[in-house]
Design a protein around this motif. Structure first.
Motif, short mmCIF file in Angstrom:
data_model
loop_
_atom_site.label_atom_id
_atom_site.label_comp_id
_atom_site.label_asym_id
_atom_site.label_seq_id
_atom_site.Cartn_x
_atom_site.Cartn_y
_atom_site.Cartn_z
N LEU A 16 0.83 -1.20 0.00
CA LEU A 16 0.00 0.00 0.00
C LEU A 16 0.87 1.25 0.00
N LEU A 17 0.56 2.18 -0.88
CA LEU A 17 1.28 3.44 -1.00
C LEU A 17 0.32 4.60 -0.78
N GLY A 18 0.84 5.69 -0.23
CA GLY A 18 0.01 6.88 -0.05
C GLY A 18 0.68 7.88 0.86
N VAL A 19 0.09 9.06 0.97
CA VAL A 19 0.63 10.08 1.87
C VAL A 19 0.38 9.66 3.31
N SER A 20 1.06 10.31 4.22
CA SER A 20 0.88 10.03 5.65
C SER A 20 -0.55 10.32 6.07
N ARG A 21 -1.16 9.42 6.82
CA ARG A 21 -2.51 9.54 7.37
C ARG A 21 -3.61 9.35 6.33
N SER A 22 -3.33 8.54 5.32
CA SER A 22 -4.37 8.27 4.32
C SER A 22 -5.08 6.94 4.59
N GLY A 23 -4.72 6.25 5.69
CA GLY A 23 -5.41 5.03 6.08
C GLY A 23 -4.65 3.75 5.83
N LYS A 24 -3.35 3.87 5.56
CA LYS A 24 -2.57 2.68 5.21
C LYS A 24 -2.40 1.71 6.37
N THR A 25 -2.04 2.21 7.56
CA THR A 25 -1.78 1.32 8.69
C THR A 25 -3.01 0.55 9.15
N PRO A 26 -4.14 1.21 9.43
CA PRO A 26 -5.31 0.43 9.86
C PRO A 26 -5.79 -0.56 8.80
N THR A 27 -5.68 -0.17 7.54
CA THR A 27 -6.09 -1.08 6.46
C THR A 27 -5.16 -2.29 6.39
N SER A 28 -3.86 -2.04 6.52
CA SER A 28 -2.88 -3.13 6.48
C SER A 28 -3.14 -4.13 7.60
N LEU A 29 -3.32 -3.62 8.81
CA LEU A 29 -3.53 -4.51 9.95
C LEU A 29 -4.85 -5.25 9.86
N TYR A 30 -5.87 -4.59 9.35
CA TYR A 30 -7.16 -5.26 9.20
C TYR A 30 -7.05 -6.43 8.22
N MET A 31 -6.37 -6.21 7.10
CA MET A 31 -6.23 -7.27 6.11
C MET A 31 -5.37 -8.42 6.63
N ALA A 32 -4.38 -8.09 7.45
CA ALA A 32 -3.55 -9.14 8.04
C ALA A 32 -4.36 -9.95 9.05
#
Length: 277
Positions: free
Chosen positions: A155-171
């Motif tokens: 996942l790529l994007g600017v800071s605070r675009s939702g990458k971390t919560p999305t990554s952990l949810y999918m994991a």
């Protein structure tokens, strides 16, 4: 007592994790205009926990003058009967489906506690999910690109675009190994893909967000900073979205989406399978 038609207390109750109740409850309540004041009560499998739950139900009824809504999944007969006698509107999230399957298959269901996931029966799957979570945490926020070949998606994007919560949810939910990488202020001078991303281009997926929403999120973190300014947010988003288009990287706008919706759209667009754990 005047009833506040704009909100209702909603309880999610289960003798397990209550995740199923929450998921189905959210889907149903999304069809209604009132605000849901939600509370979750997992592992209600004995009289002590049931007594506390009923106390909360009665308190809600007294305070608001209307019974709370309860989405539940309970298999212990005694607890189920007592819950149904409480001052509430109860909705068994599985009953209708279970009965339909029973009728269609001519097979009797065998209710049991903690039935949604069984570590003993799915040991390999369970440990695969743990490994996915560990991998995703180790590759959060650009901390490492080591073993990127093991990633299911980047996942790529600017800071605070939702990458971390999305990554952990999918994991956690699907057992996917996710790398997430933020484009920061310094990257904007000459924004391009890292060599590590070039050779794994098929795994790349972008997240973007409306500038107003991004500004509000960043203001909560670092109020008054350049990082949180409207100008900086607009500048970063314009550059990153241009990169996504130039490099033909699929991306979605996360502004009005829940983490569940973001994940589902990524899986659909990227053609990834859900490894349910």
């Amino acid at each position: 007592m005047q009833i506040d038609s704009q909100s209702r207390d909603v309880f999610y109750v289960s003798d397990g994790t209550a995740i199923t109740c929450e998921t189905l409850g959210h889907a149903v309540l999304g069809q209604f205009p009132f605000i849901a004041n939600e509370q979750t009560f997992p592992f209600v499998e004995n009289d002590e926990k049931l007594t506390d739950l009923i106390r909360q139900i009665e308190l809600s009824h007294q305070q608001h003058g209307v019974p709370p809504l309860v989405f539940f999944s309970i298999v212990v007969p005694e607890i189920r009967v007592k819950l149904l006698q409480a001052s509430t509107h109860c909705y068994d999230v599985l009953e209708n489906i279970v009965q339909r399957v029973r009728s269609d298959t001519q097979t009797e269901p065998q209710p049991k506690l903690h039935r949604s996931r069984s570590i003993s029966k799915n040991t390999d799957t369970y440990f695969d999910r743990i490994a996915a979570i560990e991998y995703t945490l180790a590759h959060d926020d650009g901390m490492s690109l080591r073993d990127i070949e093991q990633a299911d998606i980047v996942l790529l994007g600017v800071s605070r675009s939702g990458k971390t919560p999305t990554s952990l949810y999918m994991a956690m939910q699907f057992g996917l190994r996710v790398v997430n990488y933020p484009f920061i202020h310094d990257d904007m001078r000459s924004l391009k893909l890292l060599p590590a991303f070039e050779i794994h281009r098929h795994k790349l997926f972008g997240l973007t967000i409306n500038a107003e929403r991004l500004t509000a999120i960043r203001q909560n973190r670092l109020a008054g900073s350049e990082y949180a300014s409207v100008h900086q947010c607009e500048h970063e988003l314009a550059n990153v979205e241009a990169l996504f288009r130039r490099e033909a990287i699929p991306y979605i706008n996360t502004s009005s989406l829940s983490v569940e919706e973001i994940s589902a759209r990524i899986l659909e667009k990227a053609g990834l399978k859900r490894h349910l754990c």
